[in-house]
Design a protein around this motif. Sequence first.
Motif, mmCIF file in Angstrom:
data_model
loop_
_atom_site.group_PDB
_atom_site.id
_atom_site.type_symbol
_atom_site.label_atom_id
_atom_site.label_comp_id
_atom_site.label_asym_id
_atom_site.label_seq_id
_atom_site.Cartn_x
_atom_site.Cartn_y
_atom_site.Cartn_z
ATOM 1 N N PRO A 124 0.833 -1.210 0.000
ATOM 2 C CA PRO A 124 0.000 0.000 0.000
ATOM 3 C C PRO A 124 0.870 1.264 0.000
ATOM 4 O O PRO A 124 1.525 1.585 0.986
ATOM 5 N N LYS A 125 0.863 1.962 -1.124
ATOM 6 C CA LYS A 125 1.762 3.113 -1.312
ATOM 7 C C LYS A 125 1.512 4.234 -0.312
ATOM 8 O O LYS A 125 2.412 5.011 -0.028
ATOM 9 N N GLU A 126 0.319 4.313 0.238
ATOM 10 C CA GLU A 126 0.027 5.392 1.184
ATOM 11 C C GLU A 126 0.720 5.189 2.533
ATOM 12 O O GLU A 126 0.779 6.111 3.334
ATOM 13 N N HIS A 127 1.271 4.006 2.766
ATOM 14 C CA HIS A 127 1.890 3.721 4.059
ATOM 15 C C HIS A 127 3.413 3.610 4.023
ATOM 16 O O HIS A 127 4.039 3.553 5.079
ATOM 17 N N PHE A 128 4.004 3.555 2.825
ATOM 18 C CA PHE A 128 5.427 3.246 2.731
ATOM 19 C C PHE A 128 6.225 4.319 1.999
ATOM 20 O O PHE A 128 5.734 4.936 1.053
ATOM 21 N N VAL A 129 7.449 4.507 2.454
ATOM 22 C CA VAL A 129 8.463 5.294 1.750
ATOM 23 C C VAL A 129 9.656 4.358 1.610
ATOM 24 O O VAL A 129 10.102 3.758 2.592
ATOM 25 N N PHE A 130 10.149 4.210 0.399
ATOM 26 C CA PHE A 130 11.254 3.292 0.147
ATOM 27 C C PHE A 130 12.556 4.070 0.076
ATOM 28 O O PHE A 130 12.686 5.003 -0.710
ATOM 29 N N GLU A 131 13.482 3.668 0.918
ATOM 30 C CA GLU A 131 14.763 4.376 1.028
ATOM 31 C C GLU A 131 15.803 3.740 0.121
ATOM 32 O O GLU A 131 16.035 2.529 0.183
ATOM 33 N N LEU A 132 16.410 4.577 -0.698
ATOM 34 C CA LEU A 132 17.481 4.157 -1.592
ATOM 35 C C LEU A 132 18.802 4.550 -0.947
ATOM 36 O O LEU A 132 19.043 5.722 -0.692
ATOM 37 N N ALA A 133 19.648 3.572 -0.701
ATOM 38 C CA ALA A 133 20.935 3.831 -0.062
ATOM 39 C C ALA A 133 21.843 4.616 -0.995
ATOM 40 O O ALA A 133 21.716 4.558 -2.223
ATOM 41 N N ALA A 134 22.766 5.344 -0.412
ATOM 42 C CA ALA A 134 23.697 6.147 -1.196
ATOM 43 C C ALA A 134 24.535 5.278 -2.131
ATOM 44 O O ALA A 134 24.938 5.724 -3.205
ATOM 45 N N ASP A 135 24.773 4.038 -1.759
ATOM 46 C CA ASP A 135 25.607 3.155 -2.573
ATOM 47 C C ASP A 135 24.798 2.164 -3.412
ATOM 48 O O ASP A 135 25.326 1.169 -3.900
ATOM 49 N N ILE A 136 23.511 2.448 -3.607
ATOM 50 C CA ILE A 136 22.659 1.548 -4.382
ATOM 51 C C ILE A 136 23.173 1.465 -5.821
ATOM 52 O O ILE A 136 23.597 2.464 -6.403
ATOM 53 N N HIS A 137 23.135 0.263 -6.374
ATOM 54 C CA HIS A 137 23.542 0.050 -7.758
ATOM 55 C C HIS A 137 22.290 -0.140 -8.601
ATOM 56 O O HIS A 137 21.505 -1.055 -8.357
ATOM 57 N N MET A 138 22.115 0.751 -9.576
ATOM 58 C CA MET A 138 20.934 0.669 -10.416
ATOM 59 C C MET A 138 21.341 0.797 -11.879
ATOM 60 O O MET A 138 22.076 1.694 -12.252
ATOM 61 N N GLY A 139 20.818 -0.131 -12.662
ATOM 62 C CA GLY A 139 20.990 -0.081 -14.100
ATOM 63 C C GLY A 139 19.760 0.527 -14.747
ATOM 64 O O GLY A 139 18.864 1.040 -14.065
ATOM 65 N N LYS A 140 19.691 0.420 -16.052
ATOM 66 C CA LYS A 140 18.565 1.003 -16.793
ATOM 67 C C LYS A 140 17.228 0.387 -16.393
ATOM 68 O O LYS A 140 16.220 1.086 -16.287
ATOM 69 N N LYS A 141 17.189 -0.928 -16.172
ATOM 70 C CA LYS A 141 15.930 -1.589 -15.800
ATOM 71 C C LYS A 141 15.441 -1.121 -14.430
ATOM 72 O O LYS A 141 14.256 -0.870 -14.246
ATOM 73 N N GLU A 142 16.367 -1.014 -13.479
ATOM 74 C CA GLU A 142 15.991 -0.563 -12.140
ATOM 75 C C GLU A 142 15.471 0.868 -12.174
ATOM 76 O O GLU A 142 14.472 1.197 -11.546
ATOM 77 N N ILE A 143 16.154 1.726 -12.924
ATOM 78 C CA ILE A 143 15.733 3.128 -13.030
ATOM 79 C C ILE A 143 14.368 3.229 -13.694
ATOM 80 O O ILE A 143 13.501 3.987 -13.252
ATOM 81 N N ALA A 144 14.145 2.452 -14.745
ATOM 82 C CA ALA A 144 12.848 2.471 -15.435
ATOM 83 C C ALA A 144 11.730 2.023 -14.495
ATOM 84 O O ALA A 144 10.650 2.626 -14.474
ATOM 85 N N ASN A 145 11.974 0.997 -13.707
ATOM 86 C CA ASN A 145 10.955 0.520 -12.776
ATOM 87 C C ASN A 145 10.721 1.531 -11.657
ATOM 88 O O ASN A 145 9.593 1.747 -11.225
ATOM 89 N N LEU A 146 11.788 2.169 -11.173
ATOM 90 C CA LEU A 146 11.650 3.215 -10.156
ATOM 91 C C LEU A 146 10.784 4.353 -10.696
ATOM 92 O O LEU A 146 9.885 4.836 -10.004
ATOM 93 N N GLU A 147 11.019 4.755 -11.934
ATOM 94 C CA GLU A 147 10.201 5.816 -12.546
ATOM 95 C C GLU A 147 8.742 5.395 -12.655
ATOM 96 O O GLU A 147 7.841 6.187 -12.391
ATOM 97 N N GLN A 148 8.500 4.135 -13.027
ATOM 98 C CA GLN A 148 7.128 3.644 -13.140
ATOM 99 C C GLN A 148 6.438 3.619 -11.771
ATOM 100 O O GLN A 148 5.283 4.023 -11.639
ATOM 101 N N LEU A 149 7.145 3.154 -10.752
ATOM 102 C CA LEU A 149 6.588 3.161 -9.396
ATOM 103 C C LEU A 149 6.277 4.583 -8.941
ATOM 104 O O LEU A 149 5.214 4.843 -8.358
ATOM 105 N N HIS A 150 7.187 5.501 -9.214
ATOM 106 C CA HIS A 150 6.974 6.904 -8.836
ATOM 107 C C HIS A 150 5.737 7.468 -9.545
ATOM 108 O O HIS A 150 4.934 8.169 -8.934
#
Length: 127
Positions: A82-108
């Motif tokens: 449930p998006k109204e209850h959660f904030v997802f924290e991305l660590a400073a050292d998170i490794h993200m490729g194109k697929k991860e970034i695309a999915n993050l944008e879609q979730l946002h």
Amino acid sequence: MSNKLIMARQPIVDLNNTTIGYEFFYRDNEGKGNFTDPRLATSSVLVNILNQVGVVNSIGDAKAFINIIGDILLTDILYNLPKEHFVFELAADIHMGKKEIANLEQLHQRGYVFALDNTRFDENYIG
């Protein structure tokens, strides 16, 4: 398998010292934050919040801040929360490729909220 429920919760407050959320942390059977698999740690925290304690009992009217790693963005786990209850924290050292970034944008775009965790501002980021 232990029948104990162990996790840690730390309040997150605003400038007026009002609690706006709680950051949740994985704890092992000895109450320590030691883990080798960050994905398993995140999954354990989510299961405890959702199935063992319950969202309302865990956070009340506040938000649950959950640490995630890049590969969780490649699953459908976050879409089922449930998006109204959660904030997802991305660590400073998170490794993200194109697929991860695309999915993050879609979730946002669907209304999910993300925060940067343990980051430092640098003038080089401006521009």
